[in-house]
Design a protein around this motif. Structure first.
Motif, PDB file in Angstrom:
ATOM      1  N   PHE A 170     -15.308 -47.570 -24.864  1.00 33.20           N
ATOM      2  CA  PHE A 170     -16.502 -46.989 -24.250  1.00 33.20           C
ATOM      3  C   PHE A 170     -16.710 -45.552 -24.721  1.00 33.20           C
ATOM      4  O   PHE A 170     -16.998 -44.652 -23.945  1.00 33.20           O
ATOM      5  N   GLY A 171     -16.541 -45.322 -26.009  1.00 34.63           N
ATOM      6  CA  GLY A 171     -16.780 -44.008 -26.602  1.00 34.63           C
ATOM      7  C   GLY A 171     -15.631 -43.030 -26.490  1.00 34.63           C
ATOM      8  O   GLY A 171     -15.717 -41.916 -26.984  1.00 34.63           O
ATOM      9  N   GLN A 172     -14.543 -43.406 -25.830  1.00 31.68           N
ATOM     10  CA  GLN A 172     -13.402 -42.509 -25.629  1.00 31.68           C
ATOM     11  C   GLN A 172     -12.205 -42.974 -26.454  1.00 31.68           C
ATOM     12  O   GLN A 172     -12.035 -44.171 -26.704  1.00 31.68           O
ATOM     13  N   ASN A 173     -11.344 -42.044 -26.842  1.00 34.26           N
ATOM     14  CA  ASN A 173     -10.119 -42.388 -27.545  1.00 34.26           C
ATOM     15  C   ASN A 173      -9.095 -42.917 -26.549  1.00 34.26           C
ATOM     16  O   ASN A 173      -8.823 -42.261 -25.540  1.00 34.26           O
ATOM     17  N   PRO A 174      -8.508 -44.095 -26.846  1.00 35.34           N
ATOM     18  CA  PRO A 174      -7.489 -44.634 -25.935  1.00 35.34           C
ATOM     19  C   PRO A 174      -6.163 -43.916 -26.137  1.00 35.34           C
ATOM     20  O   PRO A 174      -5.954 -43.253 -27.151  1.00 35.34           O
ATOM     21  N   PRO A 175      -5.244 -44.049 -25.185  1.00 37.22           N
ATOM     22  CA  PRO A 175      -3.918 -43.454 -25.364  1.00 37.22           C
ATOM     23  C   PRO A 175      -3.219 -44.114 -26.558  1.00 37.22           C
ATOM     24  O   PRO A 175      -3.394 -45.301 -26.804  1.00 37.22           O
ATOM     25  N   LYS A 176      -2.445 -43.338 -27.285  1.00 37.83           N
ATOM     26  CA  LYS A 176      -1.751 -43.872 -28.467  1.00 37.83           C
ATOM     27  C   LYS A 176      -0.576 -44.738 -28.039  1.00 37.83           C
ATOM     28  O   LYS A 176       0.100 -44.444 -27.064  1.00 37.83           O
ATOM     29  N   ASP A 177      -0.360 -45.804 -28.799  1.00 38.04           N
ATOM     30  CA  ASP A 177       0.807 -46.677 -28.620  1.00 38.04           C
ATOM     31  C   ASP A 177       0.932 -47.254 -27.220  1.00 38.04           C
ATOM     32  O   ASP A 177       2.039 -47.419 -26.709  1.00 38.04           O
ATOM     33  N   ASP A 178      -0.186 -47.522 -26.569  1.00 39.25           N
ATOM     34  CA  ASP A 178      -0.158 -48.143 -25.245  1.00 39.25           C
ATOM     35  C   ASP A 178      -1.283 -49.174 -25.168  1.00 39.25           C
ATOM     36  O   ASP A 178      -2.349 -48.985 -25.752  1.00 39.25           O
ATOM     37  N   ASP A 179      -1.017 -50.263 -24.458  1.00 39.75           N
ATOM     38  CA  ASP A 179      -2.070 -51.240 -24.200  1.00 39.75           C
ATOM     39  C   ASP A 179      -3.128 -50.581 -23.311  1.00 39.75           C
ATOM     40  O   ASP A 179      -2.836 -49.625 -22.599  1.00 39.75           O
ATOM     41  N   VAL A 180      -4.345 -51.104 -23.368  1.00 39.10           N
ATOM     42  CA  VAL A 180      -5.437 -50.566 -22.567  1.00 39.10           C
ATOM     43  C   VAL A 180      -5.870 -51.611 -21.550  1.00 39.10           C
ATOM     44  O   VAL A 180      -6.137 -52.762 -21.900  1.00 39.10           O
TER      45      VAL A 180
END
Length: 189
Positions: free
Chosen positions: A167-177
């Protein structure tokens, strides 16, 4: 100044005329030469969750959710048949080209339950054209499979989130969303 005048005497009996300047403005507008006010871009930073922990949740056990070949796991929390009044009774993926959708959502780091993006943070729904930007929410099991009015939770593995946005945002690295999403509206193209 005013574009139209009422005649030499200022009364209202004469037919209205348009000044040279006014006629040029009218012609330029019709021809598309007049500059329109710039379109306002959506400020995606409004959807970022920072400094708020009221949206965080406890980590969720997804072992009994439906799992797709891609590794995406999902559960439908509220089923829907779509918007029957408008005749929109198929999932998002059915509409070609890609439809515009409006959703209410919150996205979390799956291992910690820490929210990193939410329409609640922006205090307004999120609108986008499904499938165009190849974002995480466009994975099978996510928004493309939903009906209007449906609420769904889905988890996207970290390897599918690599170099993609949520949704336009960077997800956390190395983690499932983990994404909670409700499809509010769909507008076929």
């Amino acid at each position: 100044g005013p574009v139209a005048s009422a005649g030499p005497t200022g009364g209202t009996d004469a037919a209205p005329t348009v000044s040279r300047r006014g006629s040029f403005a009218l012609l330029a507008g019709v021809a598309g030469l007049a500059s329109a006010p710039p379109a306002r871009a959506v400020d995606l930073s409004a959807y970022a969750v920072s400094g708020r922990d009221d949206l965080d949740i406890a980590p969720v056990d997804t072992s009994d959710w439906t799992q797709l070949e891609s590794g995406v796991r999902f559960v439908v929390e509220r089923a829907s048949v779509g918007n029957v009044e408008r005749g929109i009774t198929d999932p998002v993926r059915y509409y070609i080209p890609n439809p515009f959708v409006e959703v209410r959502y919150t996205a979390y780091a799956a291992s910690t339950g820490k929210a990193f993006a939410s329409s609640e943070a922006a205090r307004r729904p999120y609108n986008f054209q499904a499938g165009v930007k190849d974002e995480v929410q466009d994975e099978a099991g996510g928004v493309p499979e939903m009906f209007v009015g449906e609420k769904r939770r889905f988890v996207v593995p970290a390897e599918l989130c690599f170099k993609r946005r949520v949704f336009g945002q960077n997800p956390p690295k190395d983690d499932d969303v983990l994404i909670d999403v409700e499809l509010l509206a769909l507008q076929p193209y």
